[in-house]
Structure formats: structure tokens, C-alpha cells
Design a protein around this motif. Structure first.
Motif, PDB file in Angstrom:
ATOM      1  N   CYS A  65       0.829  -1.205   0.000  1.00 33.77           N
ATOM      2  CA  CYS A  65       0.000   0.000   0.000  1.00 33.77           C
ATOM      3  C   CYS A  65       0.865   1.258   0.000  1.00 33.77           C
ATOM      4  O   CYS A  65       0.497   2.280  -0.589  1.00 33.77           O
ATOM      5  CB  CYS A  65      -0.907  -0.027   1.227  1.00 33.77           C
ATOM      6  SG  CYS A  65      -2.419   0.905   1.042  1.00 33.77           S
ATOM      7  N   SER A 101       0.260   7.203  -2.575  1.00 39.04           N
ATOM      8  CA  SER A 101       0.061   5.762  -2.652  1.00 39.04           C
ATOM      9  C   SER A 101      -0.883   5.263  -1.548  1.00 39.04           C
ATOM     10  O   SER A 101      -1.984   4.805  -1.823  1.00 39.04           O
ATOM     11  CB  SER A 101       1.406   5.033  -2.573  1.00 39.04           C
ATOM     12  OG  SER A 101       1.247   3.666  -2.846  1.00 39.04           O
ATOM     13  N   TRP A 106      -9.670   6.889  -2.913  1.00 40.09           N
ATOM     14  CA  TRP A 106     -10.443   6.491  -4.089  1.00 40.09           C
ATOM     15  C   TRP A 106     -11.662   5.694  -3.653  1.00 40.09           C
ATOM     16  O   TRP A 106     -11.538   4.549  -3.239  1.00 40.09           O
ATOM     17  CB  TRP A 106      -9.565   5.680  -5.036  1.00 40.09           C
ATOM     18  CG  TRP A 106     -10.233   5.285  -6.324  1.00 40.09           C
ATOM     19  CD1 TRP A 106     -11.439   5.697  -6.789  1.00 40.09           C
ATOM     20  CD2 TRP A 106      -9.701   4.388  -7.316  1.00 40.09           C
ATOM     21  NE1 TRP A 106     -11.712   5.112  -8.007  1.00 40.09           N
ATOM     22  CE2 TRP A 106     -10.658   4.310  -8.354  1.00 40.09           C
ATOM     23  CE3 TRP A 106      -8.517   3.650  -7.419  1.00 40.09           C
ATOM     24  CZ2 TRP A 106     -10.456   3.515  -9.485  1.00 40.09           C
ATOM     25  CZ3 TRP A 106      -8.323   2.860  -8.550  1.00 40.09           C
ATOM     26  CH2 TRP A 106      -9.281   2.800  -9.571  1.00 40.09           C
ATOM     27  N   GLY A 117     -10.432   2.654  -1.960  1.00 41.71           N
ATOM     28  CA  GLY A 117      -9.232   2.168  -2.613  1.00 41.71           C
ATOM     29  C   GLY A 117      -8.009   2.964  -2.202  1.00 41.71           C
ATOM     30  O   GLY A 117      -8.043   4.193  -2.100  1.00 41.71           O
ATOM     31  N   SER A 118      -6.940   2.252  -1.937  1.00 38.34           N
ATOM     32  CA  SER A 118      -5.660   2.884  -1.628  1.00 38.34           C
ATOM     33  C   SER A 118      -4.583   2.141  -2.409  1.00 38.34           C
ATOM     34  O   SER A 118      -4.877   1.276  -3.226  1.00 38.34           O
ATOM     35  CB  SER A 118      -5.398   2.858  -0.122  1.00 38.34           C
ATOM     36  OG  SER A 118      -5.430   1.536   0.377  1.00 38.34           O
ATOM     37  N   ARG A 122      -3.637   4.068  -7.365  1.00 34.63           N
ATOM     38  CA  ARG A 122      -4.316   5.376  -7.380  1.00 34.63           C
ATOM     39  C   ARG A 122      -3.577   6.364  -8.269  1.00 34.63           C
ATOM     40  O   ARG A 122      -4.202   7.233  -8.908  1.00 34.63           O
ATOM     41  CB  ARG A 122      -4.407   5.944  -5.965  1.00 34.63           C
ATOM     42  CG  ARG A 122      -5.319   5.198  -5.043  1.00 34.63           C
ATOM     43  CD  ARG A 122      -5.252   5.719  -3.605  1.00 34.63           C
ATOM     44  NE  ARG A 122      -5.309   7.141  -3.503  1.00 34.63           N
ATOM     45  CZ  ARG A 122      -4.294   7.913  -3.046  1.00 34.63           C
ATOM     46  NH1 ARG A 122      -3.151   7.365  -2.648  1.00 34.63           N
ATOM     47  NH2 ARG A 122      -4.424   9.229  -2.977  1.00 34.63           N
ATOM     48  N   ARG A 126      -5.701   8.186 -11.114  1.00 35.57           N
ATOM     49  CA  ARG A 126      -5.746   9.652 -10.984  1.00 35.57           C
ATOM     50  C   ARG A 126      -7.179  10.189 -11.002  1.00 35.57           C
ATOM     51  O   ARG A 126      -7.474  11.188 -11.669  1.00 35.57           O
ATOM     52  CB  ARG A 126      -4.921  10.323 -12.090  1.00 35.57           C
ATOM     53  CG  ARG A 126      -3.459   9.981 -12.086  1.00 35.57           C
ATOM     54  CD  ARG A 126      -2.688  10.724 -13.156  1.00 35.57           C
ATOM     55  NE  ARG A 126      -2.317  12.067 -12.692  1.00 35.57           N
ATOM     56  CZ  ARG A 126      -2.771  13.184 -13.229  1.00 35.57           C
ATOM     57  NH1 ARG A 126      -3.646  13.146 -14.215  1.00 35.57           N
ATOM     58  NH2 ARG A 126      -2.383  14.357 -12.749  1.00 35.57           N
ATOM     59  N   GLU A 128      -8.650  11.267  -8.294  1.00 36.77           N
ATOM     60  CA  GLU A 128      -8.768  12.201  -7.165  1.00 36.77           C
ATOM     61  C   GLU A 128      -8.120  13.544  -7.505  1.00 36.77           C
ATOM     62  O   GLU A 128      -7.117  13.598  -8.210  1.00 36.77           O
ATOM     63  CB  GLU A 128      -8.088  11.614  -5.930  1.00 36.77           C
ATOM     64  CG  GLU A 128      -8.582  10.221  -5.547  1.00 36.77           C
ATOM     65  CD  GLU A 128      -7.538   9.473  -4.728  1.00 36.77           C
ATOM     66  OE1 GLU A 128      -7.047  10.049  -3.731  1.00 36.77           O
ATOM     67  OE2 GLU A 128      -7.201   8.331  -5.078  1.00 36.77           O
ATOM     68  N   VAL A 145      -3.901  -2.047  -6.629  1.00 34.95           N
ATOM     69  CA  VAL A 145      -4.941  -1.369  -5.863  1.00 34.95           C
ATOM     70  C   VAL A 145      -5.251  -2.188  -4.612  1.00 34.95           C
ATOM     71  O   VAL A 145      -5.416  -3.417  -4.684  1.00 34.95           O
ATOM     72  CB  VAL A 145      -6.222  -1.182  -6.708  1.00 34.95           C
ATOM     73  CG1 VAL A 145      -7.326  -0.537  -5.884  1.00 34.95           C
ATOM     74  CG2 VAL A 145      -5.916  -0.350  -7.946  1.00 34.95           C
ATOM     75  N   LYS A 164     -10.116   2.360 -15.199  1.00 30.99           N
ATOM     76  CA  LYS A 164      -9.668   3.591 -14.554  1.00 30.99           C
ATOM     77  C   LYS A 164      -8.144   3.666 -14.477  1.00 30.99           C
ATOM     78  O   LYS A 164      -7.565   4.761 -14.570  1.00 30.99           O
ATOM     79  CB  LYS A 164     -10.275   3.691 -13.149  1.00 30.99           C
ATOM     80  CG  LYS A 164     -11.776   3.924 -13.131  1.00 30.99           C
ATOM     81  CD  LYS A 164     -12.147   5.250 -13.777  1.00 30.99           C
ATOM     82  CE  LYS A 164     -13.631   5.519 -13.703  1.00 30.99           C
ATOM     83  NZ  LYS A 164     -14.005   6.794 -14.371  1.00 30.99           N
ATOM     84  N   CYS A 165      -7.508   2.524 -14.307  1.00 33.28           N
ATOM     85  CA  CYS A 165      -6.041   2.503 -14.187  1.00 33.28           C
ATOM     86  C   CYS A 165      -5.339   2.534 -15.553  1.00 33.28           C
ATOM     87  O   CYS A 165      -4.110   2.673 -15.598  1.00 33.28           O
ATOM     88  CB  CYS A 165      -5.590   1.277 -13.404  1.00 33.28           C
ATOM     89  SG  CYS A 165      -6.008   1.328 -11.652  1.00 33.28           S
TER      90      CYS A 165
END
Length: 325
Positions: A65, A101, A106, A117-118, A122, A126, A128, A145, A164-165
Motif C-alpha cells: 500500500c 500511494s 479512491w 481504494g488505496s 491510485r 488519478r 482524485e 490497488v 480507470k487505471c
């Protein structure tokens, strides 16, 4: 609000740095008591939903994480007179490891699935505003993730994360641990340094002046359910964590700031988090300045002076953790 711009250096890519730790999990699932699933080529690692998981899985979860940019260790520590297991985090890349990170910023919503989500993925997604402030995107390698959830993602949720990633499914890894699990207890307690950084950001401090962070936090015992576990894990940070930052600043700035950082500077300080949640009925009514470490030390690399504020509250920890007398 001063937020440092992060350079997209491949050698500091949280996703690339965390990948060997993910591979370690994949190489020894039986030892870590985790289970691995493949959802349309996306790798999902269950660290406590259906698999039992454990403290070592939680330690690796926390290190992943943090984007592989921090050392995470488990210890015993004395918290105001009683010994208790604790997780220790040290990083020389605090903004990149913690905010870009580890921070759970999220909110992943898809159909009936909801999880925070962390993790380093993330910085690939992007979604956020924080990443616009940091002017940062991690374009290197995979996307990893980490989800705090008592449910495993469905194929639809995995596909949503992939999109999304902006990665191929085979390059996406999803780790899952409920709050009410051994791994969940460890990975939440490992957020003390990040919690302090976020508080400093909210106070308007220039995070570019922070050179390193070191923190320790008690690992709460697993609660009977997720709501009780949220109370215990928050209490561990708010009333049990100790953080230390090295900064390069003027002494007067640090002296005027340090007393505002610990949780005791909040109007809601002094009650277990579960009681506050029952009183207010939701998280958003609780004073946001409560979410801070219990004790803060700041050393100024320019002057050699160290500043301190706050203290741990073993009485609240004992009550929250359900310690028998």
C-alpha cells in the motif's frame, strides 16, 4: 495550500517498487494464508475475506500500500504502561509513499460494491483531485490497488478498476482485506505517518519541507464486525500512534504548528471513535481534525531542535480494545 510536485521517476514508481512484494505474496500464499483468484486476467489476492490471512499478510499489504517506498515492521511496544503488538513504518519518501500511494482516497463504487481504494494504483487511475495538486501520474509498469472491504470484487468491479487505471487486465493486481481481520488491523494501524501528513496538509503546511517520516501504532485486536473494527482501528491511530518527522523549516513555524497536529487538538478528542460515530450518526459530522496521530515529534534539520506535542491514551485504548481487567 503548498503541495509538492512529484517527479515521475521510474526508480521511485510506487507500482514498480511494490511489484516484488506482490510477487512475494503470490509465491507463498499458503504461508501467508491468502488466496489468489484470476478474474478475466486480473489478479485478486484475498487477505482476509474468505481466506484467513494474518499479521504477516497485513505487514506485506501495508508495505504494498505504501508503494514499496517504506519499511514496515511488527514489534512489541510499551504504550503508557502496557505492552502491545505494534506496527512501525519508516519512509524517506513520505509524500510519494503516503499521500500518492497509501492514502485511501479512491471511493470505488460499482453496482452494489463500495470500497475505499488505496495503494499505488491510485497514481495510475488519478481520479482524485489530489493528483492534479501533485501534478503526478505513475505511468510505469503495473497498477496495484488495495481495498478495505469485506467483499471480494466481482468481474465487473475488476473491469472498472482496469479501465480507470488504464492498464491491461494482466497488469492489474487487487488486494482485499476487511477491517475486521488480522491483515486489516495491521494495514490500518500502519497509516499513522500518512494520517499525520494528511493533517499537516489540511493545516496548510508545506509538505515539500518534510524529508522523512517514522511512526508506530498499536495493532488493535480483531473486532466481531466491521463497524466495531472501524472504531478500534481509528482509536489505535487517534489515541495510540506516535509519529516523528524530519523537516527543513524555521523553528518559529514548527513551534506554532506542532500543537495543532495531534488528535487532542480536536473538539471531539477524548472519546472512543465508536461512541462518536453513534452520537453523530455518520463519519462526516465528526471533526475532521480529530483524524491525527496521538503524539507528534518534529525535528528541524536546519536548527537541530526537536518539537513535541500530544500523548498516547492507554486508558482509551484499553477500553476500545476490550482488555479484560
Amino acid at each position: 495550500m503548498p503541495v509538492p510536485k512529484l517527479k515521475a521517476a521510474p526508480s521511485l514508481s510506487p507500482n514498480l517498487q511494490a511489484l516484488p512484494l506482490v510477487r512475494e505474496m503470490l509465491a507463498r500464499p499458503d504461508q501467508l494464508r491468502v488466496e489468489v483468484y484470476i478474474l478475466d486476467k486480473v489478479t485478486v489476492i484475498d487477505c482476509g475475506v474468505q481466506a484467513p490471512g494474518g499479521w504477516e499478510a497485513g505487514r506485506l499489504f501495508a508495505a504494498i500500500c505504501l508503494g514499496g517506498l517504506a519499511r514496515v515492521e511488527l514489534h512489541w511496544m510499551n504504550f503508557g504502561g502496557w505492552q502491545w503488538p505494534a506496527v512501525e513504518v519508516m519512509t524517506d519518501h513520505p509524500v510519494r509513499a503516503c499521500l500518492a500511494s497509501q492514502y485511501a482516497g479512491w471511493a470505488i463504487k460499482k453496482e452494489k460494491f463500495l470500497a475505499m481504494g488505496s495503494g499505488p494504483g491510485r497514481a495510475a487511475a488519478r481520479v482524485e483531485d489530489l493528483f492534479q495538486e501533485l501534478d503526478y501520474e505513475d505511468c510505469s509498469g503495473p497498477a496495484i490497488v488495495c481495498l478495505e472491504s469485506n467483499r471480494l470484487p466481482s468481474p465487473e468491479v475488476a473491469e472498472y478498476i482496469v479501465q480507470k487505471c488504464k492498464r491491461s487486465p494482466a497488469d492489474v493486481y487487487i488486494l482485499v482485506a476487511p477491517t475486521a481481520s488480522p491483515a486489516g488491523s495491521v494495514q490500518v494501524a500502519a497509516r499513522a505517518v500518512e494520517t499525520g501528513l494528511h493533517k499537516l496538509k489540511e493545516l496548510g503546511y508545506d509538505l515539500g519541507l518534510i524529508r522523512s517520516g517514522w511512526g508506530i501504532c498499536p495493532v488493535p485486536p480483531v473486532a466481531a464486525g466491521d463497524l466495531a473494527a472501524i472504531g478500534r482501528t481509528n482509536d489505535a491511530v487517534l489515541y495510540g500512534s506516535i509519529v516523528h518527522y524530519n523537516v527543513e523549516d524555521e523553528d518559529d513555524n514548527i513551534a506554532s504548528l506542532v500543537t495543532r497536529v495531534p488528535s487532542r487538538a480536536s473538539r471531539d478528542y477524548g472519546q472512543p471513535f465508536g461512541e462518536l460515530f453513534r452520537r453523530y450518526g455518520d463519519f462526516y459530522s465528526i471533526d475532521p481534525f480529530l483524524f491525527s496521530p496521538a503524539e507528534v515529534w518534529v525535528s528541524n534539520l536546519k536548527s537541530g531542535r526537536t518539537f513535541h506535542a500530544g500523548s498516547v491514551r492507554p486508558d482509551i485504548l484499553a477500553s476500545s480494545f476490550g482488555l479484560a481487567e
